[in-house]
Design a protein around this motif. Structure first.
Motif, PDB file in Angstrom:
ATOM      1  N   SER A  42       0.828  -1.214   0.000  1.00 44.40           N
ATOM      2  CA  SER A  42       0.000   0.000   0.000  1.00 44.40           C
ATOM      3  C   SER A  42       0.858   1.257   0.000  1.00 44.40           C
ATOM      4  N   GLY A  43       2.007   1.207   0.666  1.00 48.81           N
ATOM      5  CA  GLY A  43       2.877   2.358   0.721  1.00 48.81           C
ATOM      6  C   GLY A  43       3.727   2.560  -0.518  1.00 48.81           C
ATOM      7  N   GLN A  44       3.699   1.580  -1.444  1.00 50.95           N
ATOM      8  CA  GLN A  44       4.557   1.647  -2.620  1.00 50.95           C
ATOM      9  C   GLN A  44       3.783   1.606  -3.935  1.00 50.95           C
ATOM     10  N   ALA A  45       2.499   1.303  -3.877  1.00 48.87           N
ATOM     11  CA  ALA A  45       1.716   1.125  -5.103  1.00 48.87           C
ATOM     12  C   ALA A  45       1.653   2.420  -5.908  1.00 48.87           C
ATOM     13  N   PRO A  46       1.572   2.324  -7.227  1.00 47.22           N
ATOM     14  CA  PRO A  46       1.474   3.517  -8.069  1.00 47.22           C
ATOM     15  C   PRO A  46       0.206   4.313  -7.771  1.00 47.22           C
ATOM     16  N   ASP A  47       0.192   5.566  -8.227  1.00 43.70           N
ATOM     17  CA  ASP A  47      -0.988   6.403  -8.060  1.00 43.70           C
ATOM     18  C   ASP A  47      -2.206   5.726  -8.669  1.00 43.70           C
ATOM     19  N   ALA A  48      -3.351   5.966  -8.075  1.00 41.15           N
ATOM     20  CA  ALA A  48      -4.643   5.463  -8.552  1.00 41.15           C
ATOM     21  C   ALA A  48      -4.787   3.961  -8.375  1.00 41.15           C
ATOM     22  N   THR A  49      -3.935   3.346  -7.523  1.00 40.44           N
ATOM     23  CA  THR A  49      -4.086   1.932  -7.191  1.00 40.44           C
ATOM     24  C   THR A  49      -3.943   1.774  -5.686  1.00 40.44           C
ATOM     25  N   CYS A  50      -4.396   0.628  -5.172  1.00 41.93           N
ATOM     26  CA  CYS A  50      -4.238   0.329  -3.756  1.00 41.93           C
ATOM     27  C   CYS A  50      -4.207  -1.178  -3.559  1.00 41.93           C
ATOM     28  N   ALA A  51      -3.702  -1.590  -2.412  1.00 42.32           N
ATOM     29  CA  ALA A  51      -3.631  -3.011  -2.071  1.00 42.32           C
ATOM     30  C   ALA A  51      -4.794  -3.379  -1.161  1.00 42.32           C
ATOM     31  N   VAL A  52      -5.404  -4.524  -1.419  1.00 40.36           N
ATOM     32  CA  VAL A  52      -6.475  -5.043  -0.581  1.00 40.36           C
ATOM     33  C   VAL A  52      -6.199  -6.519  -0.321  1.00 40.36           C
ATOM     34  N   GLY A  53      -6.782  -7.050   0.734  1.00 44.99           N
ATOM     35  CA  GLY A  53      -6.566  -8.439   1.099  1.00 44.99           C
ATOM     36  C   GLY A  53      -7.830  -9.265   1.004  1.00 44.99           C
ATOM     37  N   ARG A  54      -7.668 -10.518   0.541  1.00 45.89           N
ATOM     38  CA  ARG A  54      -8.725 -11.520   0.563  1.00 45.89           C
ATOM     39  C   ARG A  54     -10.019 -11.043  -0.092  1.00 45.89           C
ATOM     40  N   MET A  55      -9.905 -10.636  -1.372  1.00 51.65           N
ATOM     41  CA  MET A  55     -11.081 -10.312  -2.183  1.00 51.65           C
ATOM     42  C   MET A  55     -11.062 -11.176  -3.435  1.00 51.65           C
ATOM     43  N   ASP A  56     -12.252 -11.579  -3.899  1.00 52.74           N
ATOM     44  CA  ASP A  56     -12.364 -12.470  -5.051  1.00 52.74           C
ATOM     45  C   ASP A  56     -12.013 -11.760  -6.360  1.00 52.74           C
ATOM     46  N   VAL A  57     -11.555 -12.571  -7.327  1.00 52.00           N
ATOM     47  CA  VAL A  57     -11.380 -12.132  -8.704  1.00 52.00           C
ATOM     48  C   VAL A  57     -12.179 -13.087  -9.585  1.00 52.00           C
ATOM     49  N   LYS A  58     -13.077 -12.549 -10.370  1.00 49.29           N
ATOM     50  CA  LYS A  58     -13.912 -13.386 -11.233  1.00 49.29           C
ATOM     51  C   LYS A  58     -13.192 -13.611 -12.556  1.00 49.29           C
ATOM     52  N   LEU A  59     -12.613 -14.810 -12.711  1.00 49.91           N
ATOM     53  CA  LEU A  59     -11.848 -15.132 -13.900  1.00 49.91           C
ATOM     54  C   LEU A  59     -12.693 -15.724 -15.015  1.00 49.91           C
ATOM     55  N   GLY A  60     -13.873 -16.188 -14.684  1.00 48.64           N
ATOM     56  CA  GLY A  60     -14.732 -16.806 -15.688  1.00 48.64           C
ATOM     57  C   GLY A  60     -16.029 -17.261 -15.063  1.00 48.64           C
ATOM     58  N   HIS A  61     -16.854 -17.908 -15.862  1.00 43.65           N
ATOM     59  CA  HIS A  61     -18.183 -18.324 -15.409  1.00 43.65           C
ATOM     60  C   HIS A  61     -18.117 -19.280 -14.228  1.00 43.65           C
ATOM     61  N   ARG A  62     -17.060 -20.111 -14.159  1.00 41.95           N
ATOM     62  CA  ARG A  62     -16.967 -21.126 -13.103  1.00 41.95           C
ATOM     63  C   ARG A  62     -15.670 -21.035 -12.295  1.00 41.95           C
ATOM     64  N   THR A  63     -14.977 -19.912 -12.368  1.00 48.47           N
ATOM     65  CA  THR A  63     -13.732 -19.769 -11.616  1.00 48.47           C
ATOM     66  C   THR A  63     -13.687 -18.397 -10.952  1.00 48.47           C
ATOM     67  N   ARG A  64     -13.571 -18.397  -9.634  1.00 47.94           N
ATOM     68  CA  ARG A  64     -13.543 -17.161  -8.844  1.00 47.94           C
ATOM     69  C   ARG A  64     -12.633 -17.380  -7.631  1.00 47.94           C
ATOM     70  N   PRO A  65     -11.312 -17.298  -7.828  1.00 56.50           N
ATOM     71  CA  PRO A  65     -10.393 -17.469  -6.702  1.00 56.50           C
ATOM     72  C   PRO A  65     -10.418 -16.254  -5.790  1.00 56.50           C
ATOM     73  N   CYS A  66      -9.829 -16.441  -4.617  1.00 59.16           N
ATOM     74  CA  CYS A  66      -9.738 -15.366  -3.618  1.00 59.16           C
ATOM     75  C   CYS A  66      -8.278 -15.194  -3.239  1.00 59.16           C
ATOM     76  N   PRO A  67      -7.510 -14.384  -3.986  1.00 58.96           N
ATOM     77  CA  PRO A  67      -6.093 -14.205  -3.664  1.00 58.96           C
ATOM     78  C   PRO A  67      -5.905 -13.577  -2.290  1.00 58.96           C
ATOM     79  N   ASP A  68      -4.731 -13.792  -1.723  1.00 62.85           N
ATOM     80  CA  ASP A  68      -4.443 -13.218  -0.415  1.00 62.85           C
ATOM     81  C   ASP A  68      -4.279 -11.703  -0.478  1.00 62.85           C
ATOM     82  N   VAL A  69      -3.643 -11.213  -1.535  1.00 60.12           N
ATOM     83  CA  VAL A  69      -3.434  -9.778  -1.708  1.00 60.12           C
ATOM     84  C   VAL A  69      -3.664  -9.435  -3.173  1.00 60.12           C
TER      85      VAL A  69
END
Length: 208
Positions: free
Chosen positions: A76-103
């Motif tokens: 969070s302290g190093q990310a480029p402008d207009a971005t931020c770090a979040v933890g444990r949120m899903d990413v919808k990769l497709g109709h049947r795949t939705r992993p939850c990365p740690d960061v």
């Protein structure tokens, strides 16, 4: 939730922990109750969807929690402008795949919507997976090419070595990426000039 979706979830819950014959979908994840089919509290709170099957997370170790928190704080302290770090949120990769990365590093505009339960790949700039014993195969072999195929530009895998985090950076993410093994070293470009890792491997002193 409309009556048809509610009935679909009720029918599917007759099959846990196996998927129903038709498989789960990414959208089903937002319709699952928090408690299990037999009233188990928090049964569906920590899981992800891979190829239509629900993957239940093992209990989190102190190393995993400490590393996750440290990475979110450091990135969070190093990310480029207009971005931020979040933890444990899903990413919808497709109709049947939705992993939850740690960061994840995501667009600020996406993070500002407090009602979001998942992000699309084009909103995600980096995903980080902290490996647990039960997630080794998924984090080392299954997830990296899935993230790359969805267009996510950067993937880090974090593993424990004598109680300290070691960061492995995937290269060539425009194609299914070449990720180093648990004892390899790699040098590659990073999402931004400064990073929680230097080169390919570092005992991350100061990460928290």
């Amino acid at each position: 939730m409309n009556p048809e979706s509610r009935q679909r979830i009720r029918d599917a819950l007759e099959h846990p922990p196996s998927p129903p014959p038709w498989g789960w979908t990414a959208d089903d994840m937002d319709r699952l109750p928090s408690d299990g089919p037999n009233g188990e509290p928090g049964f569906f709170e920590q899981l992800e969807l891979i190829d239509g099957a629900l993957i239940f997370a093992a209990p989190q170790s102190r190393f995993h929690e400490r590393t996750l928190h440290g990475l979110v704080t450091e990135i969070s302290g190093q990310a480029p402008d207009a971005t931020c770090a979040v933890g444990r949120m899903d990413v919808k990769l497709g109709h049947r795949t939705r992993p939850c990365p740690d960061v994840l590093v995501i667009d600020d505009a996406a993070a500002d919507d407090l009602n979001r339960t998942f992000y699309a790949p084009d909103e995600v700039h980096l995903v980080v997976e902290v490996v647990s014993p039960e997630s080794e195969e998924r984090d080392r072999k299954l997830k990296p090419p899935r993230y790359a195929e969805a267009g996510i530009a950067h993937f880090w895998r974090v593993e424990e070595n004598d109680g300290r985090p070691v960061v492995y950076v995937c290269a060539d993410v425009e194609r299914p990426p070449r990720c180093p093994g648990p004892t390899a070293r790699v040098k590659t470009s990073l999402p931004w000039r400064r990073s929680a890792t230097s080169g390919g491997r570092r005992g991350a002193r100061g990460m928290w």
